[in-house]
Design a protein around this motif. Sequence first.
Motif, PDB file in Angstrom:
ATOM      1  N   ALA B 159       2.716  -1.589   6.967  1.00 15.07           N
ATOM      2  CA  ALA B 159       3.655  -0.622   6.387  1.00 15.07           C
ATOM      3  C   ALA B 159       3.362   0.729   7.017  1.00 15.07           C
ATOM      4  O   ALA B 159       2.376   0.879   7.743  1.00 15.07           O
ATOM      5  CB  ALA B 159       3.508  -0.552   4.873  1.00 15.07           C
ATOM      6  N   ASN B 160       4.216   1.693   6.763  1.00 19.50           N
ATOM      7  CA  ASN B 160       4.007   3.043   7.290  1.00 19.50           C
ATOM      8  C   ASN B 160       2.658   3.584   6.803  1.00 19.50           C
ATOM      9  O   ASN B 160       2.488   3.815   5.600  1.00 19.50           O
ATOM     10  CB  ASN B 160       5.146   3.949   6.816  1.00 19.50           C
ATOM     11  CG  ASN B 160       5.046   5.345   7.407  1.00 19.50           C
ATOM     12  OD1 ASN B 160       4.006   5.739   7.929  1.00 19.50           O
ATOM     13  ND2 ASN B 160       6.137   6.093   7.331  1.00 19.50           N
ATOM     14  N   VAL B 163       2.641   6.715   4.631  1.00 22.52           N
ATOM     15  CA  VAL B 163       3.044   6.488   3.237  1.00 22.52           C
ATOM     16  C   VAL B 163       1.915   5.821   2.461  1.00 22.52           C
ATOM     17  O   VAL B 163       1.609   6.189   1.316  1.00 22.52           O
ATOM     18  CB  VAL B 163       4.332   5.646   3.180  1.00 22.52           C
ATOM     19  CG1 VAL B 163       4.683   5.318   1.736  1.00 22.52           C
ATOM     20  CG2 VAL B 163       5.478   6.385   3.853  1.00 22.52           C
ATOM     21  N   GLN B 164       1.284   4.850   3.089  1.00 20.61           N
ATOM     22  CA  GLN B 164       0.143   4.194   2.444  1.00 20.61           C
ATOM     23  C   GLN B 164      -0.963   5.199   2.133  1.00 20.61           C
ATOM     24  O   GLN B 164      -1.518   5.219   1.033  1.00 20.61           O
ATOM     25  CB  GLN B 164      -0.421   3.089   3.357  1.00 20.61           C
ATOM     26  CG  GLN B 164       0.424   1.825   3.412  1.00 20.61           C
ATOM     27  CD  GLN B 164      -0.213   0.758   4.294  1.00 20.61           C
ATOM     28  OE1 GLN B 164      -0.879   1.065   5.281  1.00 20.61           O
ATOM     29  NE2 GLN B 164       0.000  -0.497   3.936  1.00 20.61           N
ATOM     30  N   MET B 167      -0.160   7.475  -0.717  1.00 23.96           N
ATOM     31  CA  MET B 167      -0.268   6.796  -2.011  1.00 23.96           C
ATOM     32  C   MET B 167      -1.735   6.652  -2.436  1.00 23.96           C
ATOM     33  O   MET B 167      -2.094   6.923  -3.580  1.00 23.96           O
ATOM     34  CB  MET B 167       0.391   5.413  -1.894  1.00 23.96           C
ATOM     35  CG  MET B 167       0.652   4.721  -3.210  1.00 23.96           C
ATOM     36  SD  MET B 167      -0.753   3.777  -3.789  1.00 23.96           S
ATOM     37  CE  MET B 167      -0.423   3.661  -5.538  1.00 23.96           C
ATOM     38  N   SER B 197      -9.388   0.757 -10.244  1.00 23.42           N
ATOM     39  CA  SER B 197      -8.409   1.434  -9.382  1.00 23.42           C
ATOM     40  C   SER B 197      -8.461   0.895  -7.964  1.00 23.42           C
ATOM     41  O   SER B 197      -7.423   0.588  -7.363  1.00 23.42           O
ATOM     42  CB  SER B 197      -8.680   2.943  -9.350  1.00 23.42           C
ATOM     43  OG  SER B 197      -8.418   3.528 -10.590  1.00 23.42           O
ATOM     44  N   SER B 199      -9.463  -1.968  -6.919  1.00 21.27           N
ATOM     45  CA  SER B 199      -8.963  -3.341  -6.820  1.00 21.27           C
ATOM     46  C   SER B 199      -7.446  -3.384  -6.954  1.00 21.27           C
ATOM     47  O   SER B 199      -6.777  -4.150  -6.258  1.00 21.27           O
ATOM     48  CB  SER B 199      -9.634  -4.222  -7.875  1.00 21.27           C
ATOM     49  OG  SER B 199      -9.090  -3.967  -9.151  1.00 21.27           O
ATOM     50  N   VAL B 200      -6.895  -2.531  -7.844  1.00 22.39           N
ATOM     51  CA  VAL B 200      -5.434  -2.472  -7.963  1.00 22.39           C
ATOM     52  C   VAL B 200      -4.822  -1.996  -6.654  1.00 22.39           C
ATOM     53  O   VAL B 200      -3.829  -2.553  -6.168  1.00 22.39           O
ATOM     54  CB  VAL B 200      -5.005  -1.550  -9.126  1.00 22.39           C
ATOM     55  CG1 VAL B 200      -3.510  -1.262  -9.069  1.00 22.39           C
ATOM     56  CG2 VAL B 200      -5.371  -2.171 -10.464  1.00 22.39           C
ATOM     57  N   LEU B 201      -5.426  -0.977  -6.058  1.00 22.67           N
ATOM     58  CA  LEU B 201      -4.905  -0.451  -4.791  1.00 22.67           C
ATOM     59  C   LEU B 201      -4.943  -1.524  -3.705  1.00 22.67           C
ATOM     60  O   LEU B 201      -3.936  -1.784  -3.036  1.00 22.67           O
ATOM     61  CB  LEU B 201      -5.715   0.773  -4.350  1.00 22.67           C
ATOM     62  CG  LEU B 201      -5.442   2.077  -5.102  1.00 22.67           C
ATOM     63  CD1 LEU B 201      -6.351   3.190  -4.589  1.00 22.67           C
ATOM     64  CD2 LEU B 201      -3.981   2.486  -4.939  1.00 22.67           C
ATOM     65  N   ASN B 203      -5.259  -4.805  -3.965  1.00 24.79           N
ATOM     66  CA  ASN B 203      -4.355  -5.911  -4.288  1.00 24.79           C
ATOM     67  C   ASN B 203      -2.905  -5.518  -4.049  1.00 24.79           C
ATOM     68  O   ASN B 203      -2.124  -6.288  -3.501  1.00 24.79           O
ATOM     69  CB  ASN B 203      -4.543  -6.330  -5.751  1.00 24.79           C
ATOM     70  CG  ASN B 203      -5.756  -7.213  -5.933  1.00 24.79           C
ATOM     71  OD1 ASN B 203      -6.149  -7.934  -5.025  1.00 24.79           O
ATOM     72  ND2 ASN B 203      -6.370  -7.140  -7.105  1.00 24.79           N
ATOM     73  N   GLY B 204      -2.565  -4.312  -4.465  1.00 17.05           N
ATOM     74  CA  GLY B 204      -1.184  -3.863  -4.316  1.00 17.05           C
ATOM     75  C   GLY B 204      -0.784  -3.677  -2.873  1.00 17.05           C
ATOM     76  O   GLY B 204       0.369  -3.920  -2.499  1.00 17.05           O
ATOM     77  N   LEU B 205      -1.732  -3.239  -2.061  1.00 10.86           N
ATOM     78  CA  LEU B 205      -1.432  -2.991  -0.653  1.00 10.86           C
ATOM     79  C   LEU B 205      -1.285  -4.291   0.139  1.00 10.86           C
ATOM     80  O   LEU B 205      -0.782  -4.291   1.262  1.00 10.86           O
ATOM     81  CB  LEU B 205      -2.539  -2.135  -0.017  1.00 10.86           C
ATOM     82  CG  LEU B 205      -2.569  -0.661  -0.434  1.00 10.86           C
ATOM     83  CD1 LEU B 205      -3.874  -0.002   0.004  1.00 10.86           C
ATOM     84  CD2 LEU B 205      -1.383   0.095   0.167  1.00 10.86           C
ATOM     85  N   LYS B 206      -1.695  -5.405  -0.443  1.00 10.71           N
ATOM     86  CA  LYS B 206      -1.655  -6.673   0.283  1.00 10.71           C
ATOM     87  C   LYS B 206      -0.246  -7.160   0.534  1.00 10.71           C
ATOM     88  O   LYS B 206       0.045  -7.782   1.524  1.00 10.71           O
ATOM     89  CB  LYS B 206      -2.437  -7.736  -0.495  1.00 10.71           C
ATOM     90  CG  LYS B 206      -3.929  -7.717  -0.185  1.00 10.71           C
ATOM     91  CD  LYS B 206      -4.677  -8.723  -1.024  1.00 10.71           C
ATOM     92  CE  LYS B 206      -6.183  -8.514  -0.854  1.00 10.71           C
ATOM     93  NZ  LYS B 206      -6.934  -9.216  -1.902  1.00 10.71           N
ATOM     94  N   ARG B 207       0.640  -6.883  -0.423  1.00 13.97           N
ATOM     95  CA  ARG B 207       2.000  -7.407  -0.288  1.00 13.97           C
ATOM     96  C   ARG B 207       2.937  -6.346   0.268  1.00 13.97           C
ATOM     97  O   ARG B 207       2.871  -5.178  -0.079  1.00 13.97           O
ATOM     98  CB  ARG B 207       2.528  -7.832  -1.659  1.00 13.97           C
ATOM     99  CG  ARG B 207       1.651  -8.878  -2.317  1.00 13.97           C
ATOM    100  CD  ARG B 207       2.362  -9.432  -3.516  1.00 13.97           C
ATOM    101  NE  ARG B 207       1.473 -10.264  -4.314  1.00 13.97           N
ATOM    102  CZ  ARG B 207       1.845 -10.860  -5.425  1.00 13.97           C
ATOM    103  NH1 ARG B 207       3.088 -10.717  -5.858  1.00 13.97           N
ATOM    104  NH2 ARG B 207       1.005 -11.607  -6.100  1.00 13.97           N
ATOM    105  N   PRO B 209       6.296  -4.594   0.115  1.00 14.83           N
ATOM    106  CA  PRO B 209       7.392  -4.459  -0.850  1.00 14.83           C
ATOM    107  C   PRO B 209       8.730  -4.608  -0.145  1.00 14.83           C
ATOM    108  O   PRO B 209       9.203  -3.703   0.527  1.00 14.83           O
ATOM    109  CB  PRO B 209       7.203  -3.040  -1.385  1.00 14.83           C
ATOM    110  CG  PRO B 209       6.486  -2.317  -0.301  1.00 14.83           C
ATOM    111  CD  PRO B 209       5.692  -3.338   0.459  1.00 14.83           C
TER     112      PRO B 209
END
Lengths: 212, 212
Positions: B159-160, B163-164, B167, B197, B199-201, B203-207, B209
């Motif tokens: 991803a960009n 932007v990552q 975030m 936090s 782990s959420v980051l 995990n969230g960055l893995k997919r 959008p």
Amino acid sequence: MNTPESIKKTSSYHHGNLKESLLTTALEMVDKEGIDALTLRELTMRLGTSRSAVYRHFPSKEALILGVIEKGYERLDLLLTPIFQDKHSSVAERFDRMGREYLDFAIHHPTLYRLLFGDKYHREREELCDYKDENQATGLYALIGLLLEAQEQGIIAQANPMVQAAMVWASIHGLASLLIDGHLLMRENMEEIYVYSQSVLLNGLKRIPKDE
Amino acid sequence: MNTPESIKKTSSYHHGNLKESLLTTALEMVDKEGIDALTLRELTMRLGTSRSAVYRHFPSKEALILGVIEKGYERLDLLLTPIFQDKHSSVAERFDRMGREYLDFAIHHPTLYRLLFGDKYHREREELCDYKDENQATGLYALIGLLLEAQEQGIIAQANPMVQAAMVWASIHGLASLLIDGHLLMRENMEEIYVYSQSVLLNGLKRIPKDE
DNA sequence: ACCTGAACACCGTTCAAGT
DNA sequence: ACCTGAACACCGTTCAAGT
């Protein structure tokens, strides 16, 4: 106009409701002209009273500002609560709308936002203010409620909702702060960043962090 | 002690390196006693000069503070750069260590942190300061570099990276800000929140959008 | 060149005095 | 009770004058 009270109210000596006028005008000055523009001299001049009249209603300028902060929290709650309580919308939808509304508030009222969520007038709140800090937490409790709903519907993983809320709030607050303080040189990319952030958050919240 | 220069340096009239002394002492005062404790009267009294001597080296108090901010960025970079460049550690490890170091800096130097990443002395930087804003971005560029490495290794989705990075930075900055400004009443739960936090980051960055 | 000391225009706050 | 106006102790900044 007929009762003595109304005559008394229109007299220039007794201001009527000076305390409320001080709070409202102070909030307006802070919001539109910045925190540095709020001096007691300017504030009282606009209201047509002397500087020291302020001290009849507030022990200090700081106490006045704490009152302004209180009003600020009420305004933000007025924006967020209806969204949280709109049971016609899905959880994901309300999550998105609350985030947008919160960001919009910060962008349109940067000085007020910094006043509410900065440090300058926070440490002293417990000592000086006479109200409880319920208002400070209502926004956070709304978020916790929303996250609990999401957990029940299986949209996100079961976890301590306080910790989840802290993480989510920190993300949005960080975005708002960096934006209004000029550290993200991408105000035009804002929509992209917000959408990406929300998706990372929701995706990340789906899995339970088990290991380590 | 033999040359005329050294004698000149020890003289009380010529201060030697007043500019550097001003910056160092000012940073120390800000860091240990808060931004309000930094007055030109107190600063110059500690250095044994007159107030107006400051204006030989800086056009205003604000310009002096911008110099302090510059020194602050250097200190933070000194902490983060070695971690980023430690190629012996995995990307995930460096991601975690950089986050911790950043948070520690904020917690141990709250006033300095607010000075670096707040708004008060940010807007005016471009006008007043003579240095480029490279330093401001080095930390962010290091983060972007780390995210690119993670993308190459397939740890997170493509991803960009700007932007990552925005975030991720916003999340950590939000956590740091809420903490040092007293809005998270869970300093003892800090370790739990930070680990969650991260782990959420991740995990969230893995997919990626894709939808909507 | 570099620094000094007095003065200036601001600020929040206090207080005896007015009504 | 509520407000006034002068005074106080701070602040950043300026400037003629010293070395």
